[in-house]
Motif scaffolding. Structure first.
Motif, mmCIF file in Angstrom:
data_model
loop_
_atom_site.group_PDB
_atom_site.id
_atom_site.type_symbol
_atom_site.label_atom_id
_atom_site.label_comp_id
_atom_site.label_asym_id
_atom_site.label_seq_id
_atom_site.Cartn_x
_atom_site.Cartn_y
_atom_site.Cartn_z
ATOM 1 N N ASP A 125 0.825 -1.212 0.000
ATOM 2 C CA ASP A 125 0.000 0.000 0.000
ATOM 3 C C ASP A 125 0.860 1.263 0.000
ATOM 4 O O ASP A 125 0.538 2.255 -0.675
ATOM 5 N N ALA A 126 1.947 1.239 0.776
ATOM 6 C CA ALA A 126 2.817 2.424 0.859
ATOM 7 C C ALA A 126 3.484 2.729 -0.472
ATOM 8 O O ALA A 126 3.816 3.890 -0.761
ATOM 9 N N LEU A 127 3.689 1.698 -1.292
ATOM 10 C CA LEU A 127 4.350 1.890 -2.581
ATOM 11 C C LEU A 127 3.380 2.300 -3.689
ATOM 12 O O LEU A 127 3.823 2.633 -4.798
ATOM 13 N N ALA A 128 2.101 2.277 -3.381
ATOM 14 C CA ALA A 128 1.080 2.571 -4.398
ATOM 15 C C ALA A 128 0.898 4.077 -4.561
ATOM 16 O O ALA A 128 -0.182 4.641 -4.343
ATOM 17 N N VAL A 129 1.980 4.757 -4.932
ATOM 18 C CA VAL A 129 1.960 6.205 -5.155
ATOM 19 C C VAL A 129 2.665 6.483 -6.476
ATOM 20 O O VAL A 129 3.352 5.621 -7.041
ATOM 21 N N ASP A 131 5.536 7.566 -8.740
ATOM 22 C CA ASP A 131 6.999 7.643 -8.633
ATOM 23 C C ASP A 131 7.492 7.249 -7.231
ATOM 24 O O ASP A 131 8.131 8.043 -6.528
ATOM 25 N N PRO A 132 7.221 6.010 -6.798
ATOM 26 C CA PRO A 132 7.608 5.593 -5.437
ATOM 27 C C PRO A 132 9.125 5.526 -5.256
ATOM 28 O O PRO A 132 9.851 5.070 -6.136
ATOM 29 N N LYS A 133 9.571 5.991 -4.089
ATOM 30 C CA LYS A 133 10.989 5.938 -3.719
ATOM 31 C C LYS A 133 11.094 5.351 -2.315
ATOM 32 O O LYS A 133 10.342 5.735 -1.417
ATOM 33 N N VAL A 134 12.038 4.433 -2.131
ATOM 34 C CA VAL A 134 12.226 3.759 -0.849
ATOM 35 C C VAL A 134 13.659 3.956 -0.382
ATOM 36 O O VAL A 134 14.603 3.849 -1.178
ATOM 37 N N LEU A 135 13.816 4.236 0.886
ATOM 38 C CA LEU A 135 15.134 4.319 1.510
ATOM 39 C C LEU A 135 15.322 3.106 2.403
ATOM 40 O O LEU A 135 14.448 2.784 3.221
ATOM 41 N N ILE A 136 16.450 2.419 2.248
ATOM 42 C CA ILE A 136 16.769 1.258 3.083
ATOM 43 C C ILE A 136 17.935 1.618 3.991
ATOM 44 O O ILE A 136 19.034 1.928 3.519
ATOM 45 N N MET A 137 17.690 1.612 5.300
ATOM 46 C CA MET A 137 18.747 1.828 6.288
ATOM 47 C C MET A 137 19.317 0.466 6.681
ATOM 48 O O MET A 137 18.567 -0.422 7.107
ATOM 49 N N ARG A 138 20.633 0.323 6.569
ATOM 50 C CA ARG A 138 21.239 -0.992 6.787
ATOM 51 C C ARG A 138 22.710 -0.849 7.140
ATOM 52 O O ARG A 138 23.247 0.265 7.238
ATOM 53 N N GLY A 139 23.385 -1.991 7.282
ATOM 54 C CA GLY A 139 24.821 -2.011 7.445
ATOM 55 C C GLY A 139 25.506 -2.011 6.087
ATOM 56 O O GLY A 139 24.869 -2.118 5.034
ATOM 57 N N GLU A 140 26.807 -1.903 6.112
ATOM 58 C CA GLU A 140 27.609 -1.893 4.893
ATOM 59 C C GLU A 140 27.483 -3.232 4.183
ATOM 60 O O GLU A 140 27.606 -4.285 4.797
ATOM 61 N N GLY A 141 27.237 -3.200 2.891
ATOM 62 C CA GLY A 141 27.068 -4.442 2.151
ATOM 63 C C GLY A 141 25.720 -5.069 2.443
ATOM 64 O O GLY A 141 24.747 -4.376 2.719
ATOM 65 N N ARG A 143 22.501 -8.092 1.684
ATOM 66 C CA ARG A 143 21.708 -8.637 0.589
ATOM 67 C C ARG A 143 21.181 -7.536 -0.326
ATOM 68 O O ARG A 143 20.831 -6.455 0.131
ATOM 69 N N GLU A 144 21.062 -7.879 -1.594
ATOM 70 C CA GLU A 144 20.482 -6.970 -2.571
ATOM 71 C C GLU A 144 19.072 -7.406 -2.958
ATOM 72 O O GLU A 144 18.430 -6.764 -3.802
ATOM 73 N N PHE A 145 18.582 -8.466 -2.346
ATOM 74 C CA PHE A 145 17.314 -9.065 -2.757
ATOM 75 C C PHE A 145 16.172 -8.062 -2.732
ATOM 76 O O PHE A 145 15.429 -7.922 -3.712
ATOM 77 N N LEU A 146 15.994 -7.362 -1.615
ATOM 78 C CA LEU A 146 14.871 -6.446 -1.480
ATOM 79 C C LEU A 146 14.954 -5.324 -2.514
ATOM 80 O O LEU A 146 13.967 -5.013 -3.210
ATOM 81 N N ALA A 147 16.115 -4.704 -2.632
ATOM 82 C CA ALA A 147 16.275 -3.614 -3.595
ATOM 83 C C ALA A 147 16.049 -4.104 -5.018
ATOM 84 O O ALA A 147 15.398 -3.422 -5.832
ATOM 85 N N ASP A 148 16.570 -5.277 -5.344
ATOM 86 C CA ASP A 148 16.397 -5.808 -6.696
ATOM 87 C C ASP A 148 14.925 -6.042 -7.011
ATOM 88 O O ASP A 148 14.448 -5.722 -8.114
ATOM 89 N N ARG A 149 14.197 -6.612 -6.042
ATOM 90 C CA ARG A 149 12.771 -6.872 -6.271
ATOM 91 C C ARG A 149 12.002 -5.557 -6.436
ATOM 92 O O ARG A 149 11.134 -5.445 -7.302
ATOM 93 N N LEU A 150 12.306 -4.583 -5.611
ATOM 94 C CA LEU A 150 11.604 -3.306 -5.702
ATOM 95 C C LEU A 150 11.911 -2.594 -7.016
ATOM 96 O O LEU A 150 11.013 -2.054 -7.680
#
Length: 256
Positions: A125-129, A131-141, A143-150
């Motif tokens: 629902d949050a992405l249903a806008v 030009d959706p943009k998502v920020l991922i806060m994480r450690g260095e390096g 998995r890329e899975f979530l970003a790749d899927r998005l």
């Protein structure tokens, strides 16, 4: 369940909290942190990203260290976080840190990984806008899975990397000696990197240690453990104390 004698390998503070939860259920544990958290020095790129926080329709925080360090940045640059912004975590413990700070946060009811987050209706629902943009806060390096899927769904994704994980410096043989001295019969890891560090510290002793029951947080890490040669892998379907305790109840401790 009380027959289990477990080695805990999370970062030091998390080991302490998990050990306390296990002790309440009369489960013996010994802590040997295999992940140390080292905050990254703040860079102009980090500041630029946090200044533009209101550009993102959703912020995903992937770990407790990312939540704590991200909140420190918010305190410095956003005393009042952007209104109507959606926050998400991949686990309840991380989500609780964000909620305690006052951020409206959602997370999967079961499963502490990106796959579970992607199936969360509130996230869709949050992405249903436009030009959706998502920020991922994480450690260095990581998995890329979530970003790749998005990105495959047409979502723009940026990272805000806040820390690095490293293996603490232990003398050779520390892991095998601890397991033998305390008669441990189970190993607990909370991530793929934790598993890699377990193998690295074990060295030549891994072939023997791989015969112990290994508790892991997700199907992905379970598959990684099997590929590494672990003989008895238990997927706890989560990294929380509750998930581990549920797995211990379902799997009797081996008899000596």
């Amino acid at each position: 369940m009380t027959g289990w004698r477990l080695l805990l390998t999370r970062p030091s503070e998390e080991c302490e909290a998990l050990a306390a939860s296990l002790a309440e259920q009369q489960v013996f544990s010994s802590s040997l942190p295999l992940l140390a958290i080292e905050p990254l020095e703040e860079t102009p790129e980090q500041r630029s990203t946090i200044f533009d926080l209101d550009r993102y329709c959703a912020v995903v925080v992937v770990s407790k260290p990312a939540a704590r360090l991200g909140i420190e940045l918010l305190d410095r640059y956003w005393p009042q976080p952007p209104a109507e912004q959606h926050w998400f975590s991949v686990g309840a413990a991380t989500g609780a840190i964000l909620e305690d700070y006052g951020l409206p946060t959602s997370w999967p009811a079961s499963g502490d990984d990106s796959e579970a987050l992607l199936s969360l209706s509130a996230f869709s629902d949050a992405l249903a806008v436009h030009d959706p943009k998502v920020l991922i806060m994480r450690g260095e390096g990581g998995r890329e899975f979530l970003a790749d899927r998005l990105r495959g769904q047409g979502v723009a994704v940026d990272y805000l990397e806040l820390y690095r994980r490293c293996l603490p410096d232990y003398p050779a043989g520390t892991l095998a000696q601890r397991v033998a001295a305390e008669r441990l019969n189970g190993l607990v890891v909370s991530s793929g990197q934790g598993l890699e560090n377990l193998q690295r510290l074990a060295g030549d002793a891994w072939a023997d240690l791989a015969r112990l029951t290994l508790f892991v947080p997700s199907p992905r890490v379970a598959e990684q453990a099997v590929e590494a040669g672990a003989h008895n892998v238990v997927d706890c379907r989560g990294a929380s104390a509750a998930a581990l305790l549920a797995a211990l109840r379902q799997h009797p401790a081996p008899t000596l």
